[in-house]
Scaffold this motif. Structure first.
Motif, mmCIF file in Angstrom:
data_model
loop_
_atom_site.group_PDB
_atom_site.id
_atom_site.type_symbol
_atom_site.label_atom_id
_atom_site.label_comp_id
_atom_site.label_asym_id
_atom_site.label_seq_id
_atom_site.Cartn_x
_atom_site.Cartn_y
_atom_site.Cartn_z
ATOM 1 N N VAL A 175 39.009 46.020 40.416
ATOM 2 C CA VAL A 175 39.616 45.103 41.381
ATOM 3 C C VAL A 175 41.111 45.399 41.416
ATOM 4 C CG1 VAL A 175 40.107 42.704 41.972
ATOM 5 C CG2 VAL A 175 37.873 43.319 41.013
ATOM 6 N N TRP A 176 41.564 45.957 42.527
ATOM 7 C CA TRP A 176 42.969 46.346 42.682
ATOM 8 C C TRP A 176 43.653 45.359 43.615
ATOM 9 C CZ3 TRP A 176 44.619 50.698 46.515
ATOM 10 C CH2 TRP A 176 46.021 50.838 46.489
ATOM 11 N N VAL A 177 44.691 44.701 43.102
ATOM 12 C CA VAL A 177 45.484 43.775 43.903
ATOM 13 C C VAL A 177 46.830 44.431 44.167
ATOM 14 C CG1 VAL A 177 46.411 41.453 44.113
ATOM 15 C CG2 VAL A 177 44.331 41.844 42.779
ATOM 16 N N THR A 178 47.205 44.574 45.444
ATOM 17 C CA THR A 178 48.379 45.356 45.809
ATOM 18 C C THR A 178 49.131 44.690 46.950
ATOM 19 O OG1 THR A 178 49.083 47.490 46.729
ATOM 20 C CG2 THR A 178 46.899 46.717 47.343
ATOM 21 N N ASP A 179 50.422 45.016 47.036
ATOM 22 C CA ASP A 179 51.199 44.583 48.198
ATOM 23 C C ASP A 179 51.137 45.627 49.300
ATOM 24 O OD1 ASP A 179 52.769 46.599 47.192
ATOM 25 O OD2 ASP A 179 54.656 45.501 47.343
ATOM 26 N N GLY A 180 50.398 46.711 49.077
ATOM 27 C CA GLY A 180 50.145 47.688 50.131
ATOM 28 C C GLY A 180 50.841 49.016 49.981
ATOM 29 N N GLY A 181 51.896 49.110 49.171
ATOM 30 C CA GLY A 181 52.646 50.352 49.068
ATOM 31 C C GLY A 181 52.374 51.095 47.772
ATOM 32 N N SER A 182 52.598 52.411 47.787
ATOM 33 C CA SER A 182 52.464 53.234 46.594
ATOM 34 C C SER A 182 53.427 54.399 46.685
ATOM 35 C CB SER A 182 51.035 53.746 46.430
ATOM 36 O OG SER A 182 50.920 54.560 45.273
ATOM 37 N N VAL A 225 49.629 36.066 42.392
ATOM 38 C CA VAL A 225 48.515 36.993 42.155
ATOM 39 C C VAL A 225 47.978 36.819 40.746
ATOM 40 C CG1 VAL A 225 47.908 39.428 41.919
ATOM 41 C CG2 VAL A 225 49.299 38.665 43.861
ATOM 42 N N ARG A 226 48.856 36.644 39.796
ATOM 43 C CA ARG A 226 48.443 36.441 38.398
ATOM 44 C C ARG A 226 47.594 35.178 38.267
ATOM 45 N NH1 ARG A 226 53.454 35.988 34.566
ATOM 46 N NH2 ARG A 226 53.675 34.135 35.866
ATOM 47 N N GLU A 227 47.959 34.119 38.957
ATOM 48 C CA GLU A 227 47.176 32.884 38.913
ATOM 49 C C GLU A 227 45.806 33.094 39.571
ATOM 50 O OE1 GLU A 227 46.213 28.994 38.000
ATOM 51 O OE2 GLU A 227 47.876 30.258 37.304
ATOM 52 N N PHE A 228 45.783 33.840 40.673
ATOM 53 C CA PHE A 228 44.521 34.135 41.363
ATOM 54 C C PHE A 228 43.564 34.897 40.455
ATOM 55 C CE2 PHE A 228 42.554 37.764 43.652
ATOM 56 C CZ PHE A 228 41.495 37.093 44.227
ATOM 57 N N PHE A 246 36.968 47.176 44.635
ATOM 58 C CA PHE A 246 37.388 46.078 45.501
ATOM 59 C C PHE A 246 38.914 46.115 45.609
ATOM 60 C CE2 PHE A 246 33.375 44.610 43.706
ATOM 61 C CZ PHE A 246 32.712 44.132 44.820
ATOM 62 N N ILE A 247 39.431 45.896 46.828
ATOM 63 C CA ILE A 247 40.878 45.901 47.042
ATOM 64 C C ILE A 247 41.285 44.594 47.697
ATOM 65 C CG2 ILE A 247 42.813 47.050 48.166
ATOM 66 C CD1 ILE A 247 41.243 49.623 48.117
ATOM 67 N N VAL A 248 42.301 43.973 47.139
ATOM 68 C CA VAL A 248 42.889 42.770 47.719
ATOM 69 C C VAL A 248 44.332 43.098 48.080
ATOM 70 C CG1 VAL A 248 43.502 40.356 47.367
ATOM 71 C CG2 VAL A 248 41.414 41.262 46.332
ATOM 72 N N SER A 249 44.636 43.102 49.381
ATOM 73 C CA SER A 249 45.988 43.391 49.848
ATOM 74 C C SER A 249 46.627 42.104 50.347
ATOM 75 C CB SER A 249 45.957 44.425 50.973
ATOM 76 O OG SER A 249 47.254 44.602 51.522
ATOM 77 N N THR A 250 47.868 41.903 49.959
ATOM 78 C CA THR A 250 48.568 40.691 50.370
ATOM 79 C C THR A 250 49.185 40.814 51.759
ATOM 80 O OG1 THR A 250 50.514 41.445 49.109
ATOM 81 C CG2 THR A 250 49.035 39.891 48.035
ATOM 82 N N GLY A 251 48.716 41.807 52.551
ATOM 83 C CA GLY A 251 49.022 41.809 53.973
ATOM 84 C C GLY A 251 49.877 42.919 54.507
ATOM 85 N N VAL A 258 44.761 39.206 52.573
ATOM 86 C CA VAL A 258 45.001 37.777 52.394
ATOM 87 C C VAL A 258 46.479 37.550 52.103
ATOM 88 C CG1 VAL A 258 44.233 35.682 51.226
ATOM 89 C CG2 VAL A 258 42.724 37.661 51.299
ATOM 90 N N ASP A 259 47.043 36.496 52.700
ATOM 91 C CA ASP A 259 48.405 36.108 52.362
ATOM 92 C C ASP A 259 48.443 35.644 50.913
ATOM 93 O OD1 ASP A 259 51.205 35.357 53.618
ATOM 94 O OD2 ASP A 259 50.609 33.689 52.316
#
Length: 413
Positions: free
Chosen positions: A138-145, A51-54, A164-169, A191-192
């Protein structure tokens, strides 16, 4: 010569636009972009590095500059942490290097706390934020909180922040769709973690669109309102805006709102569904003459449902719930069904995808009264709920065997 002059002017405008999208000139685009990165222990070190690289690659493609786009990075953990403020880096490559150097913070996933902190950062001069420029999260998350996300996210959107939200699935589709700006299909990406590069260009374009309002335009359109944004035409000292709104079929029912010269947005609420509205933005300046801008916006049809809950196939430990499907512009994204004892106790919930309107609830207690609630989540971020009572029958009781009459083999003497 006149036709060639017109063609040349059109070509110049097109080149200016495309050049600005590449970052030249940077002064043509202004905005504050905050990256919210899940840095908690729920994210593996490998996922965090991907995610950091993305985010680093995304930042390198953006026109970052002192008078253009500025970026900041905030970590989600037990407590929010600012990796760097908006005013620290003046180029996309510098932001990329800073993101790549960020270390994972670990701890709990207190996203709600981090969102409240992000709201302060997006509007704080001490953090390098600027008044009157578009704001994007822009929030990048694995889905949980670990804490609620909905209320603080809604506060951000009410202040005009594009989310904008990017969830890794592994995120909940209904919850994340409601949290992202509308429409969800443009602002939410599942997105995976190994395929994040697929959305880099599309997300970059969406961020630039959100930060570059060339003229009056509408967003976050629902059945009862919409949000307006426009470029910075005035300053607080050079004038003010008069914003007018009227139903197209009844111009006499106009509503007016006066706004300061440094305003770049406003949200109209309490409107009628499925109605055309004419909007006029009138800049009043004591320095120069500016033309008014006009726009027609149609609110969405009213979102209704679910309706008419029916409880059937009741068993001591299960029952079936059906409902009339929700109605709306695109129907519902899905349904959330919750059941809990009326006298208190643990509740259970089931997610039902769009297109289905029934489910069987299991693991109930015999002879118990329950409250069943069906909630429809719409693309606009709004929800509609309906509840009904249901009762499971008593379980079958074990019956003692009947005593059998005793028989004798002969007569008594």
């Amino acid at each position: 010569m006149l036709p060639w002059t017109v063609i040349g002017l059109a070509l110049s405008l097109r080149l200016a636009r495309s050049g600005a999208e590449r970052g030249l000139p940077a002064s043509a685009l202004q905005g504050d972009l905050l990256f919210l990165l899940d840095s908690s222990a729920s994210v593996s070190h490998y996922e965090f590095s991907r995610v950091r690289e993305f985010l680093g690659q995304l930042a390198a493609l953006l026109p970052v500059g002192p008078g253009a786009l500025r970026a900041s990075l905030v970590h989600v953990g037990s407590r929010p942490h600012t990796e760097f403020p908006f005013s620290q880096h003046s180029s996309g490559s510098a932001v990329q290097d800073a993101i790549r150097a960020a270390a994972q913070r670990m701890g709990d996933t207190n996203t709600g706390l981090a969102l409240a902190y992000a709201k302060e950062q997006l509007f704080a001069k001490a953090a390098g934020a600027r008044p009157g420029v578009p704001k994007v999260l822009v929030w990048v998350t694995d889905g949980g909180s670990s804490d609620p996300v909905g209320p603080p996210m809604q506060e951000l959107k009410d202040l005009g922040v594009t989310v904008f939200i990017v969830s890794t699935g592994r995120g909940n589709l209904l919850e994340l769709s409601a949290a992202a700006s509308a429409p969800a299909e443009k602002h939410l990406h599942f997105v995976d973690v190994d395929d994040l590069h697929i959305i880099t260009q599309a997300l970059r374009g969406s961020i630039l669109d959100a930060m570059w309002p060339q003229q009056l335009h509408a967003s976050e359109v629902t059945s009862s309102g919409f949000r307006l944004a426009w470029p910075s035409l005035l300053t607080a000292d050079s004038g003010y805006y008069v914003l007018e709104l009227a139903p197209s079929t009844d111009p006499g029912a106009a509503r007016r709102q006066q706004l300061p010269g440094n305003a770049t947005g406003w949200a109209w609420t309490g409107l009628d569904p499925d109605t055309d509205y004419d909007v006029a933005l009138v800049p009043e300046s004591n320095v120069r003459l500016l033309r008014s801008q006009h726009l027609r916006v149609r609110t969405l049809p009213e979102e209704t449902g679910p309706e008419l809950i029916v409880v059937s196939h009741t068993r001591p430990r299960s029952l079936r719930v059906s409902w009339a499907p929700a109605l709306g512009p695109d129907a519902a994204l899905g349904y959330h069904v919750q059941v809990g004892p009326l006298r208190g106790g643990a509740a259970q919930s089931v997610e039902v995808p769009a297109g289905e309107n029934s489910t069987t609830l299991q693991g109930l207690a015999p002879g118990t009264a329950y409250l069943v609630t069906v909630t429809a989540a719409f693309r606009s971020g709004r929800e509609r709920a309906l509840s009904a009572k249901a009762c499971t029958p008593e379980g079958e009781r074990s019956r003692a065997p009947r005593p059998q009459p005793q028989r004798t083999g002969g007569r008594e003497p």
